[in-house]
Design a protein around this motif. Structure first.
Motif, PDB file in Angstrom:
ATOM      1  N   TYR A  27       0.759  -1.278  -0.059  1.00 18.84           N
ATOM      2  CA  TYR A  27       0.005  -0.019  -0.190  1.00 18.84           C
ATOM      3  C   TYR A  27       0.733   1.389  -0.028  1.00 18.84           C
ATOM      4  N   CYS A  29       0.643   5.666   0.040  1.00 14.89           N
ATOM      5  CA  CYS A  29       0.051   6.731   0.510  1.00 14.89           C
ATOM      6  C   CYS A  29      -0.153   7.406  -1.139  1.00 14.89           C
ATOM      7  N   CYS A 226      -6.639   5.523   5.288  1.00 16.70           N
ATOM      8  CA  CYS A 226      -5.564   4.541   4.680  1.00 16.70           C
ATOM      9  C   CYS A 226      -5.732   3.104   5.351  1.00 16.70           C
ATOM     10  N   SER A 230      -6.532   0.106   3.061  1.00 16.13           N
ATOM     11  CA  SER A 230      -5.740  -0.904   2.823  1.00 16.13           C
ATOM     12  C   SER A 230      -6.129  -2.277   3.199  1.00 16.13           C
ATOM     13  N   HIS A 241       4.117  -1.085   3.471  1.00 16.05           N
ATOM     14  CA  HIS A 241       3.256   0.359   3.318  1.00 16.05           C
ATOM     15  C   HIS A 241       4.506   1.340   2.931  1.00 16.05           C
ATOM     16  N   HIS A 252       1.523   8.005   9.640  1.00 14.04           N
ATOM     17  CA  HIS A 252       1.821   6.705   9.751  1.00 14.04           C
ATOM     18  C   HIS A 252       1.762   6.123  11.018  1.00 14.04           C
ATOM     19  N   VAL A 268       1.446  -3.892   9.277  1.00 16.68           N
ATOM     20  CA  VAL A 268       2.329  -3.954   8.611  1.00 16.68           C
ATOM     21  C   VAL A 268       3.618  -4.488   8.799  1.00 16.68           C
ATOM     22  N   TRP A 271       7.939  -1.119   6.610  1.00 14.85           N
ATOM     23  CA  TRP A 271       7.677   0.307   6.236  1.00 14.85           C
ATOM     24  C   TRP A 271       8.661   0.752   5.409  1.00 14.85           C
TER      25      TRP A 271
END
Length: 508
Positions: A27, A29, A226, A230, A241, A252, A268, A271
């Motif tokens: 995913y 942003c 988000c 997601s 992500h 986040h 997640v 990152w």
């Protein structure tokens, strides 16, 4: 070696292991569509594109999801200021949805110009409000919320790992240690770092778009979209992500709190964050630290169209970005853009020369779309070509090292030990990740009309190629190379005359 990525959660390079073998869900942003994307914003999407293409190159199935924020994002990331969408709608005397459509279309025009593969799923916040409401209900049921002043807040004190992504210490934050840039004064909040999950009309009575909810008619906070979208498309446990480094301390961080507050488990695994692009007058200014982050709020930003208007191809900008690692700050200047433009043109010219050696324009088949793992398959290649692909793959597996990957393409086209036909195949495969349209650009270069008064000349084929390269060099303002080619031709007894209809050559 296998893919290794720098995980912001832990600040280390880690071996990448997907949740489901052979499949990656990730995913990224997306844009808040209240203004044009600036070239700093677009760096994030070129980075995402490299990740997307790399996963395919390495043989993964993948699903790439990106949101479009068309509601709920205030001018401050921490619940401060006006709604960005509403603010622009008022200025333009249009509806919020009209504004959103205009800037969404503009965003995808830029994406296409940069040869960025569109995500598998593009989801608009306005079309997923019910998903957000359902997720907020779960967060509320787990005891992480409170109602105050008509708005529903997430209580960060109920989430023990709050701030783990950004290395924030909640006790220090409560004591006012100032570890985060934005502290918002909101009398309704129990803690300054609490954030809104759902706004009601009690705070914004003139809000353009509102929905019924268990907490009153209103609209969702920015962060919740988000998490909800997601999870809808990737499930409650996600591989990757991504976003810009500016998302780490607030957006986040809040996404993690609300997502794991709802599910009670890790959301997640990896990152990934790209660094800023900053503006510098020239390289000397950049080296001296005389630069500034590109920002819409300060008016300090450039659009991709600005670069086009100045004579740059969007792929020149892509080349410029790929010359720096995504985790390194990159300094933008017109001097740097000139360098990228010249380097890209020189690379295309070399590929065109390879094509001439391989039989001309017919050797440049169209850019190929490779299926998963096909471009990295070394079967059927010579030992030298296998080594090139393996080196290229190692560069990608080393945290998506595009500077090394790009240099390997340049090295390949200069290697006289690789037959021209095979070198072109390597370029085609490598460019399936780098995304510079190298083959099609070389084909356009060779197809450019060249006038000649010596059509029966036995060296006509070679001379035409040199004249075409000189024309491309002049167009790229690489005048040193253009002069060099003119001297080569002169030594052969060839004079070149530039006319409005193209270059004309003849023997003396």
């Amino acid at each position: 070696m296998g893919l290794r990525l720098f995980n912001t959660m832990g600040r280390t390079i880690q071996d990448f292991t997907p949740i489901t073998s052979g499949y990656v869900g990730f995913y990224g942003c997306g844009p808040t569509v209240y203004n044009y994307a600036h070239i700093g914003n677009l760096r994030a999407y070129v980075f995402l594109d490299i990740l997307d293409r790399t996963l395919t190159f390495l043989g993964y199935d993948k699903k790439h999801v990106m949101n479009i924020t068309d509601i709920g994002h205030l001018t401050g990331d921490a619940d401060a200021g006006e709604d960005k969408m509403l603010k622009t709608a008022k200025e333009r005397h249009e509806s919020v949805l009209e504004v959103a459509k205009f800037y969404t279309d503009a965003f995808f025009t830029d994406i296409d110009r940069l040869n960025i593969i569109r995500p598998d799923v593009v989801c608009k916040a306005t079309e997923h409000v019910q998903d957000m409401i359902e997720l907020i209900k779960r967060i509320e049921a787990n005891g992480h919320t409170y109602m105050a002043g008509g708005n529903l807040y997430f209580d960060v004190s109920t989430f023990k790992d709050y701030g783990k992504l950004a290395n924030l210490n909640l006790d220090e934050l409560k004591a006012g240690a100032g570890k985060r840039d934005v502290v918002v004064i909101d009398e309704n909040k129990r803690n300054p770092y609490d954030f809104v999950l759902w706004f009601t009309k009690s705070k914004f009575e003139d809000q353009a778009l509102t929905w019924d909810s268990p907490w009153g008619r209103g609209y969702p906070g920015w962060h919740i979209e988000c998490s909800a979208m997601s999870m809808k498309y990737l499930g409650e446990h996600i591989d990757i992500h991504t976003g810009g480094i500016d998302h780490i301390p607030i957006h986040h961080t809040n996404e993690i709190a609300q997502s794991e507050g709802a599910t009670g488990t890790t959301w997640v695994n990896y990152w990934l964050h790209n660094e800023f692009l900053v503006i510098a007058k020239d390289k000397k200014s950049a080296d001296a630290g005389e630069s500034a982050k590109m920002s819409k709020s300060s008016g300090n930003f450039l659009r991709l169209q600005t670069l086009i208007d100045k004579g740059y191809d969007p792929l020149d900008y892509r080349f410029f970005l790929l010359g720096a690692h995504y985790r390194k700050q990159i300094y933008f200047s017109w001097e740097a853009m000139d360098g990228a433009k010249n380097a890209r043109q020189a690379l295309v010219q070399r590929i065109a020369k390879l094509a001439q050696s391989a039989g001309g324009e017919s050797s440049l088949r169209a850019d190929k779309t490779y299926s998963k793992g096909e471009a990295s398959d070394i079967s059927g290649l010579s030992e030298k070509a296998r080594s090139c692909i393996e080196e290229f793959q190692k560069a990608l597996e080393n945290d998506l090292s595009t500077p090394v990957a790009l240099s390997l393409i340049q090295k390949t086209v200069k290697d006289s030990d690789i037959p021209a036909e095979e070198a072109l195949e390597l370029v085609r495969r490598m460019d399936s990740v780098i995304g510079l349209k190298l083959i099609s650009c070389a084909k356009e270069l060779l197809a450019a009309p060249i006038e000649t008064s010596s059509g029966q000349d036995p060296e006509a084929k070679e001379i035409n190629a040199l004249v075409a390269e000189r024309t491309a060099a002049k167009k790229a303002k690489n005048f040193a190379r253009a002069d060099e080619i003119r001297k080569i031709l002169a030594d052969k007894g060839i004079t070149v005359t530039d006319t409005p209809n193209g270059a004309v050559w003849e023997r003396k």
